[in-house]
Design an enzyme around this catalytic site. Structure first.
Site, PDB file in Angstrom:
ATOM      1  N   VAL A  74       1.075  -1.411   0.063  1.00 48.78           N
ATOM      2  CA  VAL A  74      -0.025   0.185  -0.097  1.00 48.78           C
ATOM      3  C   VAL A  74       0.888   1.041  -0.360  1.00 48.78           C
ATOM      4  O   VAL A  74       0.287   2.468  -0.097  1.00 48.78           O
ATOM      5  CB  VAL A  74      -0.843   0.090   1.060  1.00 48.78           C
ATOM      6  CG1 VAL A  74      -2.209  -0.990   0.529  1.00 48.78           C
ATOM      7  CG2 VAL A  74      -0.969   0.143   2.342  1.00 48.78           C
ATOM      8  N   ASN A  86      -7.290  -2.038   5.095  1.00 47.03           N
ATOM      9  CA  ASN A  86      -6.806  -2.278   6.296  1.00 47.03           C
ATOM     10  C   ASN A  86      -5.499  -2.847   6.966  1.00 47.03           C
ATOM     11  O   ASN A  86      -4.975  -3.174   7.952  1.00 47.03           O
ATOM     12  CB  ASN A  86      -7.344  -4.089   6.273  1.00 47.03           C
ATOM     13  CG  ASN A  86      -8.218  -4.550   7.891  1.00 47.03           C
ATOM     14  OD1 ASN A  86      -8.067  -4.266   9.039  1.00 47.03           O
ATOM     15  ND2 ASN A  86      -6.931  -5.887   8.163  1.00 47.03           N
ATOM     16  N   TYR A 128       2.542   5.936  15.764  1.00 50.92           N
ATOM     17  CA  TYR A 128       1.132   5.001  15.454  1.00 50.92           C
ATOM     18  C   TYR A 128       0.032   5.318  15.689  1.00 50.92           C
ATOM     19  O   TYR A 128      -0.909   5.774  14.540  1.00 50.92           O
ATOM     20  CB  TYR A 128       1.738   3.967  16.293  1.00 50.92           C
ATOM     21  CG  TYR A 128       0.190   2.972  15.702  1.00 50.92           C
ATOM     22  CD1 TYR A 128      -0.459   1.806  14.482  1.00 50.92           C
ATOM     23  CD2 TYR A 128      -0.771   2.692  16.995  1.00 50.92           C
ATOM     24  CE1 TYR A 128      -0.460   1.054  14.483  1.00 50.92           C
ATOM     25  CE2 TYR A 128      -2.014   1.599  16.893  1.00 50.92           C
ATOM     26  CZ  TYR A 128      -1.821   0.482  15.495  1.00 50.92           C
ATOM     27  OH  TYR A 128      -3.014   0.267  15.415  1.00 50.92           O
ATOM     28  N   THR A 184      -3.775 -10.427  17.501  1.00 50.51           N
ATOM     29  CA  THR A 184      -3.360 -10.516  16.318  1.00 50.51           C
ATOM     30  C   THR A 184      -2.122 -10.794  16.089  1.00 50.51           C
ATOM     31  O   THR A 184      -0.748 -10.098  16.956  1.00 50.51           O
ATOM     32  CB  THR A 184      -4.091  -9.287  15.335  1.00 50.51           C
ATOM     33  OG1 THR A 184      -3.265  -8.175  15.140  1.00 50.51           O
ATOM     34  CG2 THR A 184      -5.455  -9.991  15.007  1.00 50.51           C
TER      35      THR A 184
HETATM   36  N1  LIG Z   1      -5.178  -6.052  16.779  1.00 53.71           N
HETATM   37  C1  LIG Z   1      -4.977  -4.941  17.492  1.00 53.71           C
HETATM   38  O1  LIG Z   1      -4.674  -4.986  18.392  1.00 53.71           O
HETATM   39  C2  LIG Z   1      -5.225  -3.688  16.595  1.00 53.71           C
HETATM   40  C3  LIG Z   1      -5.072  -3.120  15.205  1.00 53.71           C
HETATM   41  N2  LIG Z   1      -6.033  -2.448  14.339  1.00 53.71           N
HETATM   42  C4  LIG Z   1      -5.585  -2.390  13.077  1.00 53.71           C
HETATM   43  O2  LIG Z   1      -6.479  -3.694  12.138  1.00 53.71           O
HETATM   44  C5  LIG Z   1      -5.447  -3.742  11.251  1.00 53.71           C
HETATM   45  C6  LIG Z   1      -4.397  -4.836  10.871  1.00 53.71           C
HETATM   46  O3  LIG Z   1      -4.366  -5.215  11.783  1.00 53.71           O
HETATM   47  P1  LIG Z   1      -4.399  -6.685  12.585  1.00 53.71           P
HETATM   48  O4  LIG Z   1      -4.670  -7.966  11.501  1.00 53.71           O
HETATM   49  O5  LIG Z   1      -4.698  -6.499  13.218  1.00 53.71           O
HETATM   50  O6  LIG Z   1      -2.332  -7.145  12.842  1.00 53.71           O
HETATM   51  P2  LIG Z   1      -1.744  -7.831  11.425  1.00 53.71           P
HETATM   52  O7  LIG Z   1      -0.254  -7.687  11.752  1.00 53.71           O
HETATM   53  O8  LIG Z   1      -2.298  -9.708  11.798  1.00 53.71           O
HETATM   54  O9  LIG Z   1      -2.128  -7.646   9.854  1.00 53.71           O
HETATM   55  C7  LIG Z   1      -1.429  -6.368   9.140  1.00 53.71           C
HETATM   56  C8  LIG Z   1      -1.074  -7.035   7.936  1.00 53.71           C
HETATM   57  O10 LIG Z   1      -0.671  -5.190   7.419  1.00 53.71           O
HETATM   58  C9  LIG Z   1       0.545  -6.144   6.203  1.00 53.71           C
HETATM   59  N3  LIG Z   1       0.852  -4.812   5.770  1.00 53.71           N
HETATM   60  C10 LIG Z   1       2.322  -4.449   6.577  1.00 53.71           C
HETATM   61  N4  LIG Z   1       2.468  -3.606   5.643  1.00 53.71           N
HETATM   62  C11 LIG Z   1       1.604  -3.720   4.288  1.00 53.71           C
HETATM   63  C12 LIG Z   1       2.202  -3.052   3.663  1.00 53.71           C
HETATM   64  N5  LIG Z   1       3.267  -1.964   3.048  1.00 53.71           N
HETATM   65  N6  LIG Z   1       0.955  -3.676   2.265  1.00 53.71           N
HETATM   66  C13 LIG Z   1       0.244  -3.994   2.568  1.00 53.71           C
HETATM   67  N7  LIG Z   1       0.103  -4.417   3.580  1.00 53.71           N
HETATM   68  C14 LIG Z   1       0.696  -4.553   4.570  1.00 53.71           C
HETATM   69  C15 LIG Z   1       0.285  -7.124   7.107  1.00 53.71           C
HETATM   70  O11 LIG Z   1       1.433  -8.419   5.762  1.00 53.71           O
HETATM   71  C16 LIG Z   1      -0.478  -8.062   7.475  1.00 53.71           C
HETATM   72  O12 LIG Z   1      -0.532  -9.226   7.170  1.00 53.71           O
HETATM   73  C17 LIG Z   1      -4.296  -3.112  10.963  1.00 53.71           C
HETATM   74  O13 LIG Z   1      -4.267  -1.308  10.350  1.00 53.71           O
HETATM   75  C18 LIG Z   1      -3.996  -2.639  12.895  1.00 53.71           C
HETATM   76  O14 LIG Z   1      -3.334  -1.098  13.023  1.00 53.71           O
HETATM   77  C19 LIG Z   1      -6.588  -1.584  15.290  1.00 53.71           C
HETATM   78  C20 LIG Z   1      -6.523  -1.498  16.539  1.00 53.71           C
HETATM   79  C21 LIG Z   1      -5.960  -3.139  17.606  1.00 53.71           C
HETATM   80  C1  LIG Z   2       1.772  -3.500  22.157  1.00 54.66           C
HETATM   81  C2  LIG Z   2       0.833  -2.639  21.343  1.00 54.66           C
HETATM   82  C3  LIG Z   2       1.132  -2.451  19.356  1.00 54.66           C
HETATM   83  C4  LIG Z   2       0.585  -2.525  18.315  1.00 54.66           C
HETATM   84  C5  LIG Z   2      -0.748  -1.174  18.830  1.00 54.66           C
HETATM   85  C6  LIG Z   2      -2.430  -2.161  18.563  1.00 54.66           C
HETATM   86  O1  LIG Z   2      -2.225  -2.516  16.590  1.00 54.66           O
HETATM   87  C7  LIG Z   2      -3.561  -1.270  18.502  1.00 54.66           C
HETATM   88  O2  LIG Z   2      -3.708  -0.661  17.405  1.00 54.66           O
HETATM   89  C8  LIG Z   2      -3.382  -0.042  19.935  1.00 54.66           C
HETATM   90  C9  LIG Z   2      -4.728   0.358  20.709  1.00 54.66           C
HETATM   91  C10 LIG Z   2      -4.499   1.194  21.401  1.00 54.66           C
HETATM   92  C11 LIG Z   2      -5.543   1.181  22.746  1.00 54.66           C
HETATM   93  C12 LIG Z   2      -5.669   2.411  23.325  1.00 54.66           C
HETATM   94  C13 LIG Z   2      -6.075   2.293  24.405  1.00 54.66           C
HETATM   95  C14 LIG Z   2      -7.532   1.114  25.069  1.00 54.66           C
HETATM   96  C15 LIG Z   2      -8.439   1.613  25.155  1.00 54.66           C
HETATM   97  C16 LIG Z   2      -8.280   1.015  26.121  1.00 54.66           C
HETATM   98  O3  LIG Z   2      -8.651  -0.318  25.899  1.00 54.66           O
HETATM   99  C17 LIG Z   2     -10.179   1.424  26.857  1.00 54.66           C
HETATM  100  C18 LIG Z   2     -10.981   0.618  28.004  1.00 54.66           C
HETATM  101  C19 LIG Z   2     -12.342   0.501  28.433  1.00 54.66           C
HETATM  102  C20 LIG Z   2     -12.765   1.685  27.800  1.00 54.66           C
HETATM  103  C21 LIG Z   2     -15.122   1.746  27.816  1.00 54.66           C
HETATM  104  C22 LIG Z   2     -15.291   1.833  26.762  1.00 54.66           C
HETATM  105  O4  LIG Z   2     -15.418   3.248  26.459  1.00 54.66           O
HETATM  106  O5  LIG Z   2     -16.081   1.683  25.697  1.00 54.66           O
END
Ligand SMILES: NC(=O)C1=CN([C@@H]2O[C@H](COP(=O)(O)OP(=O)(O)OC[C@H]3O[C@@H](n4cnc5c(N)ncnc54)[C@H](O)[C@@H]3O)[C@@H](O)[C@H]2O)C=CC1
Ligand SMILES: CC/C=C\C[C@H](O)[C@H](O)/C=C/C=C/C=C\C=C\C(=O)C/C=C\CCC(=O)O
Length: 255
Positions: free
Chosen positions: A70, A96, A156, A193
């Protein structure tokens, strides 16, 4: 038919640069007619194994895939034009792809924010009526880090704040209304993930992150995909930004 105007069972074709979110296709009982999808990822191994699994389940012809970085304008353009010519129209685009990388923060911004912008612009182009489209839905995956500060991961957090602002801004543009293009944004907290398996240097404090995560807990991917489904199946909600935490989903903004 567009998901917006017809509610359930209306997904037909998706153009999806994504990883986990495609799981909605397994999980949502109301999506009982398998749409045609185009999956994309920069990692060919993840992409091929995912597609093989989905093809076995839903049929060869239903699942297309194409490797795409991307960060590369030409690759993103090519992905969308191939998807459009295979499917004749695009109903849903999910931007995504995402990484956490505070050391290489330019890369982090280029994937998380610029990648979403590239995908959104291509989505708009192919959904616009003047280009033979008939509207559709663009879902940009941000994070809760797009609405709250995250001290161990400022680049990030900045990239994700950008995604929220970008999505809401397009949602309010009059051309999107005229063209029936809906913009949505999903903001999950931590979900189990690969992205959570960070290496040295990717965060500005691994311990800080771990302690924070212990407090908030980590969601299942199923919870996130359920929220994703609820978001896209709610009619007339362009500009919606939805948070997903262990406590449940919340509408944070409506444009
Ligand atoms: N897992 C979490 O805690 C959270 C994830 N997210 C977001 O969700 C989305 C999906 O992430 P996840 O499935 O959790 O992690 P993941 O690491 O499993 O998936 C991310 C995917 O993006 C792909 N990717 C990385 N660089 C790329 C590029 N240059 N072009 C195309 N694809 C690329 C990777 O190969 C991977 O498959 C991300 O945008 C992440 O920031 C948001 C909030 C929380
Ligand atoms: C190790 C970190 C790696 C990656 C970051 C993740 O991909 C992700 O995108 C980051 C998430 C950050 C989250 C920040 C705050 C989270 C807060 C809560 O879960 C708060 C809980 C309750 C709120 C109640 C509510 O209002 O619903």
């Amino acid at each position: 038919m567009k998901p917006r105007s017809t509610g359930r069972n209306t997904l037909r074709r998706l153009a999806v640069p994504l990883s986990e979110v495609f799981k909605v296709l397994h999980l949502k009982p109301s999506v009982d007619i398998m749409p045609q999808v185009c999956l994309s990822d920069v990692n060919p191994h993840i992409l091929e194994s995912t597609c093989t699994e989905l093809r076995e389940k839903y049929g060869q012809d239903k699942v297309h895939y194409q490797v795409c970085d991307v960060r590369d304008d030409a690759q993103v353009e090519d992905l969308f034009s191939k998807a459009k010519s295979s499917f004749s129209k695009l109903d849903l685009v999910v931007n995504n792809a995402g990484v956490v990388d505070e050391q290489d923060w330019l890369k982090c911004i280029d994937i998380n924010l610029n990648g979403v912008i590239r995908g959104s612009l291509q989505g708009i182009k192919h959904m616009k009526k003047e280009n033979g489209g008939s509207g559709g839905t663009i879902v940009n995956v941000a994070s809760l880090a797009g609405v709250v500060p995250v001290s161990y991961s400022p680049a990030y957090a900045a990239s994700k704040h950008g995604v929220v602002g970008y999505t809401r801004s397009w949602a309010g543009h009059p051309d999107m209304k005229t063209n029936d293009i809906r913009f949505l944004c999903l903001c999950p907290a931590f979900a189990k993930t690969e992205i959570l398996k960070t290496k040295e240097g990717q965060l500005l404090g691994q311990k800080m992150a771990e302690e924070f995560m212990k407090k908030t807990g980590v969601m299942s991917v199923d919870q996130v995909t359920q929220a994703f489904t609820d978001l896209i199946e709610t009619p007339d909600n362009s500009g919606s930004v939805m948070s997903v935490t262990l406590q449940g989903s919340k509408l944070l903004f409506q444009v």
